[in-house]
Design a protein around this motif. Structure first.
Motif, PDB file in Angstrom:
ATOM      1  N   SER A   1      -5.539   6.591   1.641  1.00 35.80           N
ATOM      2  CA  SER A   1      -5.379   5.213   1.159  1.00 35.80           C
ATOM      3  C   SER A   1      -4.188   5.054   0.229  1.00 35.80           C
ATOM      4  O   SER A   1      -3.876   3.934  -0.183  1.00 35.80           O
ATOM      5  CB  SER A   1      -6.650   4.756   0.440  1.00 35.80           C
ATOM      6  OG  SER A   1      -6.910   5.559  -0.701  1.00 35.80           O
ATOM      7  N   ASN A   2      -3.512   6.150  -0.116  1.00 33.80           N
ATOM      8  CA  ASN A   2      -2.277   6.044  -0.883  1.00 33.80           C
ATOM      9  C   ASN A   2      -1.126   5.519  -0.046  1.00 33.80           C
ATOM     10  O   ASN A   2      -0.125   5.049  -0.589  1.00 33.80           O
ATOM     11  CB  ASN A   2      -1.873   7.431  -1.419  1.00 33.80           C
ATOM     12  CG  ASN A   2      -2.883   8.002  -2.365  1.00 33.80           C
ATOM     13  OD1 ASN A   2      -3.073   7.480  -3.448  1.00 33.80           O
ATOM     14  ND2 ASN A   2      -3.539   9.075  -1.959  1.00 33.80           N
ATOM     15  N   LEU A   3      -1.242   5.635   1.275  1.00 37.33           N
ATOM     16  CA  LEU A   3      -0.090   5.346   2.128  1.00 37.33           C
ATOM     17  C   LEU A   3      -0.482   4.849   3.507  1.00 37.33           C
ATOM     18  O   LEU A   3       0.031   3.840   3.980  1.00 37.33           O
ATOM     19  CB  LEU A   3       0.747   6.632   2.279  1.00 37.33           C
ATOM     20  CG  LEU A   3       1.900   6.594   3.265  1.00 37.33           C
ATOM     21  CD1 LEU A   3       3.045   5.766   2.684  1.00 37.33           C
ATOM     22  CD2 LEU A   3       2.383   8.004   3.589  1.00 37.33           C
ATOM     23  N   ASP A   4      -1.381   5.572   4.149  1.00 34.95           N
ATOM     24  CA  ASP A   4      -1.657   5.370   5.572  1.00 34.95           C
ATOM     25  C   ASP A   4      -3.142   5.138   5.770  1.00 34.95           C
ATOM     26  O   ASP A   4      -3.936   6.073   5.769  1.00 34.95           O
ATOM     27  CB  ASP A   4      -1.196   6.614   6.346  1.00 34.95           C
ATOM     28  CG  ASP A   4      -1.735   6.650   7.765  1.00 34.95           C
ATOM     29  OD1 ASP A   4      -1.782   5.579   8.390  1.00 34.95           O
ATOM     30  OD2 ASP A   4      -2.105   7.741   8.230  1.00 34.95           O
ATOM     31  N   TRP A   5      -3.496   3.871   5.940  1.00 35.68           N
ATOM     32  CA  TRP A   5      -4.905   3.504   6.088  1.00 35.68           C
ATOM     33  C   TRP A   5      -5.151   2.788   7.422  1.00 35.68           C
ATOM     34  O   TRP A   5      -6.154   2.129   7.592  1.00 35.68           O
ATOM     35  CB  TRP A   5      -5.332   2.619   4.924  1.00 35.68           C
ATOM     36  CG  TRP A   5      -6.588   3.065   4.272  1.00 35.68           C
ATOM     37  CD1 TRP A   5      -7.328   4.166   4.572  1.00 35.68           C
ATOM     38  CD2 TRP A   5      -7.272   2.407   3.198  1.00 35.68           C
ATOM     39  NE1 TRP A   5      -8.416   4.259   3.748  1.00 35.68           N
ATOM     40  CE2 TRP A   5      -8.410   3.193   2.904  1.00 35.68           C
ATOM     41  CE3 TRP A   5      -7.040   1.262   2.468  1.00 35.68           C
ATOM     42  CZ2 TRP A   5      -9.312   2.838   1.890  1.00 35.68           C
ATOM     43  CZ3 TRP A   5      -7.925   0.917   1.465  1.00 35.68           C
ATOM     44  CH2 TRP A   5      -9.049   1.689   1.183  1.00 35.68           C
TER      45      TRP A   5
ATOM     46  N   LEU B   1       0.821  -1.209   0.000  1.00 37.91           N
ATOM     47  CA  LEU B   1       0.000   0.000   0.000  1.00 37.91           C
ATOM     48  C   LEU B   1       0.858   1.264   0.000  1.00 37.91           C
ATOM     49  O   LEU B   1       0.455   2.308  -0.524  1.00 37.91           O
ATOM     50  CB  LEU B   1      -0.900  -0.004   1.245  1.00 37.91           C
ATOM     51  CG  LEU B   1      -1.988   1.051   1.352  1.00 37.91           C
ATOM     52  CD1 LEU B   1      -3.098   0.781   0.354  1.00 37.91           C
ATOM     53  CD2 LEU B   1      -2.553   1.069   2.774  1.00 37.91           C
ATOM     54  N   ILE B   2       2.059   1.188   0.568  1.00 37.10           N
ATOM     55  CA  ILE B   2       2.892   2.383   0.756  1.00 37.10           C
ATOM     56  C   ILE B   2       3.709   2.734  -0.479  1.00 37.10           C
ATOM     57  O   ILE B   2       4.492   3.690  -0.439  1.00 37.10           O
ATOM     58  CB  ILE B   2       3.856   2.188   1.945  1.00 37.10           C
ATOM     59  CG1 ILE B   2       4.867   1.074   1.639  1.00 37.10           C
ATOM     60  CG2 ILE B   2       3.097   1.916   3.218  1.00 37.10           C
ATOM     61  CD1 ILE B   2       5.958   0.911   2.685  1.00 37.10           C
ATOM     62  N   TYR B   3       3.517   2.025  -1.591  1.00 41.46           N
ATOM     63  CA  TYR B   3       4.393   2.234  -2.742  1.00 41.46           C
ATOM     64  C   TYR B   3       4.301   3.661  -3.286  1.00 41.46           C
ATOM     65  O   TYR B   3       3.221   4.198  -3.519  1.00 41.46           O
ATOM     66  CB  TYR B   3       4.067   1.260  -3.871  1.00 41.46           C
ATOM     67  CG  TYR B   3       4.994   1.464  -5.053  1.00 41.46           C
ATOM     68  CD1 TYR B   3       6.227   0.834  -5.104  1.00 41.46           C
ATOM     69  CD2 TYR B   3       4.660   2.336  -6.078  1.00 41.46           C
ATOM     70  CE1 TYR B   3       7.102   1.051  -6.158  1.00 41.46           C
ATOM     71  CE2 TYR B   3       5.528   2.565  -7.138  1.00 41.46           C
ATOM     72  CZ  TYR B   3       6.750   1.922  -7.166  1.00 41.46           C
ATOM     73  OH  TYR B   3       7.615   2.148  -8.197  1.00 41.46           O
ATOM     74  N   PHE B   4       5.449   4.272  -3.497  1.00 41.99           N
ATOM     75  CA  PHE B   4       5.623   5.479  -4.290  1.00 41.99           C
ATOM     76  C   PHE B   4       6.864   5.273  -5.138  1.00 41.99           C
ATOM     77  O   PHE B   4       7.812   4.604  -4.701  1.00 41.99           O
ATOM     78  CB  PHE B   4       5.815   6.722  -3.411  1.00 41.99           C
ATOM     79  CG  PHE B   4       4.544   7.265  -2.819  1.00 41.99           C
ATOM     80  CD1 PHE B   4       3.873   8.318  -3.429  1.00 41.99           C
ATOM     81  CD2 PHE B   4       4.013   6.730  -1.651  1.00 41.99           C
ATOM     82  CE1 PHE B   4       2.705   8.822  -2.886  1.00 41.99           C
ATOM     83  CE2 PHE B   4       2.839   7.217  -1.115  1.00 41.99           C
ATOM     84  CZ  PHE B   4       2.176   8.275  -1.734  1.00 41.99           C
ATOM     85  N   ASN B   5       6.862   5.846  -6.327  1.00 43.87           N
ATOM     86  CA  ASN B   5       8.037   5.646  -7.177  1.00 43.87           C
ATOM     87  C   ASN B   5       9.148   6.636  -6.841  1.00 43.87           C
ATOM     88  O   ASN B   5       9.020   7.456  -5.922  1.00 43.87           O
ATOM     89  CB  ASN B   5       7.654   5.691  -8.663  1.00 43.87           C
ATOM     90  CG  ASN B   5       7.186   7.069  -9.117  1.00 43.87           C
ATOM     91  OD1 ASN B   5       7.605   8.100  -8.595  1.00 43.87           O
ATOM     92  ND2 ASN B   5       6.307   7.089 -10.103  1.00 43.87           N
TER      93      ASN B   5
END
Length: 772
Positions: free
Chosen positions: A452-456, A432-436
């Motif tokens: 929900s892009n990172l911290d849910w 869930l924590i993926y960023f490029n």
């Protein structure tokens, strides 16, 4: 030969990889914010056959029910009808009883997530099959590889939400339509896939309301198909008839999904088939009208921004995937420019087939730009399977070449896949924590996007393990998820925005251990954008999963005073500090700075720094992400550049020194004064630039500190700007300072030299216009 024999097993292996990677999050992540209501509503619907929670939840029932099916085997879950709040359809009360308070969270999380993951694994099989139909085995392998290693698909396919089901059923609907278009007209397969398209179209509506966008996609595809074989009037009649049949089939499926419900809908004078579905749609529209708290690139909004999803796509899509998509677009344009055929047919005859692959993602992407609910990349997931199938069949259409060019291309492709795999693996067990890399990877993601892009709320197990390992017994926990840390073995006090929050002072947190989610840290869902500004100014002890930040607040001397260079009220400042007795000093800091005895604070507009030795306590910002104020802790009061013998006036101030800085055509002067008594009359501090004939050529008088706030022992630093006029002659000028009463303009004399009413500090030489 060996490779040829292994070939049939490769898609199965890739699907198993996808499932295995998803299972890492299934087993590791604590129950996230959205999962609680989804699971509770699904369980309640199965257990009671009552749909009352669906409109409150604003989601159709299919995905929730699918996830909750295994919970029927769990005998210790409560009866929803016995929960306080059942009669008023309180979703929060039911969710709290069924999910958040359940003492075995790993058990129900795993049970609910596996069905969603299995459904998404089926999506992978669809991606493979569609790509194989269009481009053969190489295209199918590439498309499935991109799918199986995509961290965003893995993350949201292994959580209890409607996203995985919606993507799967949207792709399945359009694949069935594609199969209908390529099958012989009038054949049994042609009819079978037509009916299947209608059924899947209806089932997709039961998964997520966004599947409604399938209708404006299916209709035009039917028309274009009819138009390529018939004249326009006949094509219109034929396509409209087919579309209406599909609507009837889909409508019947939707009605069956709601148990052939016939119910009242507010504002409609008659009972409606599957009325709950219409109520859900209306509730969702109201939700979109109200908007949703959103953070992006330092900004906060309730209505979002048109650029949110393009920006999210840019920094959360793996870079190798972005490069492959760009490459496929270039190749596709090049092939079209050369008047190449598409999918083996002429461009016109193949257009309906192409639209099954391209029209939905184009429509969906266009609509997303208008959305007021910008809460996550997950809303872009429906684009990915179509992009992967399209890119794979385009890239593999390149002519096979041998020698250096072919080897280079194969090596580049292998490098891209390896890069994708490594980027995904480094995020496990919570992809869930993926960023490029454009965002600095997972560790940098919180600066750009949260929610929900990172911290849910997925890090409670990790927090429990870290506390046990480090001998920590208690933590203050700040998150927007209503999860109960106690069921994870964590002794915690809640902080805002949780309604169970204990007293919390944002500008002076009590000593102890704090765990703060990246989302509330950045402002959304918190009572105020700056609730956790104190923590934003500090590095955490540890970042758990790059999403939950743990801080240790040490004991510090309590400040006895605060200088405010702002318009903030004293009550507001005291509430932030929980110090009713603190002395608050209002000062115009552009003119004057004040320092009292003992530890203190300075609250200034952004860009204005105190002159004393200080450290930044926190920076306040506005909804646009721009800093508005800075709070400094004063370590030491400032010292003058030149410390003179203390010169006492026959008034309430004593000169203790000055600082002087010559500029191009002016002098910046700071005079340092100590308050010796509280004056009863208003006064001003003076600074004059005096020529040899004792006339003042520049005046810098002023005082930005009301005398009714003075206390003996305060240090005043008064800023003066002395600028000779453009016509002032060259020559030496003397800087003289002092003080005078404003009501009479009477100057204060020096106590030791009663005949003097000013103090000479320094002599300066200025070049007049005749020498420049």
């Amino acid at each position: 030969m060996i490779a040829q024999k292994a070939r049939p097993w490769l898609p199965l292996l890739l699907l198993l990889v996808f499932f295995a990677l998803g299972m890492t999050q299934v087993r590791y992540a604590s129950i996230t914010f959205d999962e609680g209501p989804h699971l509770a509503v699904g369980y309640t619907t199965l257990r009671t056959h009552d749909l009352r929670l669906q409109p409150v939840h604003i989601h159709p029932p299919l995905a929730n029910v699918l996830a909750a099916l295994p919970l029927l085997l769990q005998p210790d879950l409560p009866d929803p009808t016995a929960v306080d709040g059942w009669e008023i359809a309180s979703l929060s009360a039911i969710t709290d009883a069924v999910v958040w308070q359940y003492p075995h969270p790993a058990r129900i999380a795993t049970a609910g997530r596996v069905p969603i993951l299995l459904l998404s694994t089926l999506l992978g099989a669809l991606v493979f099959r569609w790509a194989r139909d269009l481009g053969g085995w190489p295209a199918a392998t590439l498309a499935l590889t991109l799918f199986a290693l995509d961290p965003n698909l893995i993350a949201h396919s292994s959580l209890i939400t409607t996203d995985g089901a919606a993507v799967t059923l949207s792709v399945a609907t359009l694949y069935a339509l594609y199969r209908r278009l390529v099958s012989p007209t009038g054949s049994r397969e042609h009819r079978r896939f037509f009916v299947l398209t209608g059924v899947l179209l209806g089932v997709a509506q039961l998964a997520k309301v966004s599947a409604l966008l399938l209708f404006p996609v299916v209709g035009p595809i039917l028309f274009v198909r009819a138009w390529t074989h018939n004249r326009l009037p006949q094509a219109l009649r034929l396509s409209i008839g087919q579309f209406l049949v599909l609507i009837v089939i889909a409508g019947t499926v939707i009605w069956a999904g709601y148990g052939f419900e016939l119910s009242a809908v507010e504002g409609v004078p008659f009972r409606v088939l599957a009325g709950t579905h219409f109520t859900i749609f209306r509730s969702l529209n109201e939700h979109y009208g109200l908007g949703h708290p959103t953070f992006a690139f330092g900004k906060i909004s309730d209505q979002g921004w048109w650029w949110y999803f393009p920006a999210a796509f840019l920094i959360k899509t793996p870079l190798p995937v972005l490069l492959l998509l760009i490459g496929s677009a270039v190749v596709g344009v090049s092939l079209l420019a050369k008047r190449s055929t598409l999918l083996g047919w002429s461009l016109l005859s193949s257009l309906p087939v192409s639209l099954t692959l391209g029209l939905f993602p184009i429509t969906y992407a266009a609509v997303s730009l208008l959305s007021s609910v910008n809460i996550g990349y997950r809303h872009l997931l429906p684009l990915l399977p179509f992009l992967y199938v399209s890119a794979a069949q385009t890239l593999t259409r390149l002519p096979t070449r041998y020698g250096v060019i072919g080897q280079t291309r194969r090596a580049a492709g292998a490098l891209m896949i390896a890069w994708l795999a490594l980027g995904t693996l480094r995020t496990l067990p919570t992809p869930l924590i993926y960023f490029n890399e454009l965002a600095g990877g997972p560790s940098g993601g919180y600066r750009y996007l949260v929610d929900s892009n990172l911290d849910w709320g997925q890090n409670l197990w990790e927090l429990a393990a870290w506390m046990a390992e480090n001998g920590e017994e208690h933590v203050r926990y700040a998150h927007y998820s209503p999860a109960n840390p106690q069921v994870y073995g964590i002794d915690a006090d809640f902080l805002p925005p949780d309604p169970r929050a204990v007293t919390f002072t944002p500008w002076r947190p009590e000593p102890g251990l704090y765990a703060i989610g990246a989302t509330v840290l950045q402002g959304p869902y918190a009572p105020d954008i700056n609730t956790y500004a104190w923590f934003r100014a500090r590095e955490p002890v540890v970042r758990l999963g790059d999403a939950l930040f743990v801080y240790r607040v040490a004991e510090q001397p309590a400040p006895g005073w605060l200088v405010s260079c702002t318009q903030l009220s004293h009550e507001s400042i005291r509430n932030q500090l929980a110090k009713a007795a603190i002395r608050i000093i209002d000062v115009n800091c552009d003119q004057t700075q004040v320092y009292s005895a003992g530890p203190g604070l300075y609250l200034t507009p952004a860009g204005l720094e105190p002159k004393g030795d200080s450290t930044i306590e926190l920076t306040l910002k506005n909804a646009e992400g721009m800093p508005t104020h800075t709070l400094y802790r004063i370590l030491e009061s400032p010292l003058p550049q030149v410390s003179s013998e203390e010169i006492e006036l026959n008034g309430p101030v004593t000169l203790i020194g000055y600082a002087l800085q010559e500029q191009d055509a002016a002098v910046a002067l700071d005079t340092f004064w100590r308050v010796t008594e509280v004056p009863t009359r208003p006064l001003s501090l003076m600074a004059h630039l005096v020529s040899t004939d004792s006339s003042a050529v520049a005046v810098g008088d002023g005082l930005g500190f009301s005398v009714d706030q003075w206390l003996p022992g305060d240090t005043l630093v008064q800023s003066h700007i002395l600028a000779p006029g453009e016509t002032s002659p060259s020559g030496p000028y003397e800087i003289r300072v002092g003080a005078y009463w404003l009501d009479t303009m009477e100057r204060m004399h020096l106590k030791e030299s009663p005949d003097q009413d000013s103090i000479a500090l320094a002599t300066l030489n200025f070049e007049g216009p005749d020498e420049q």
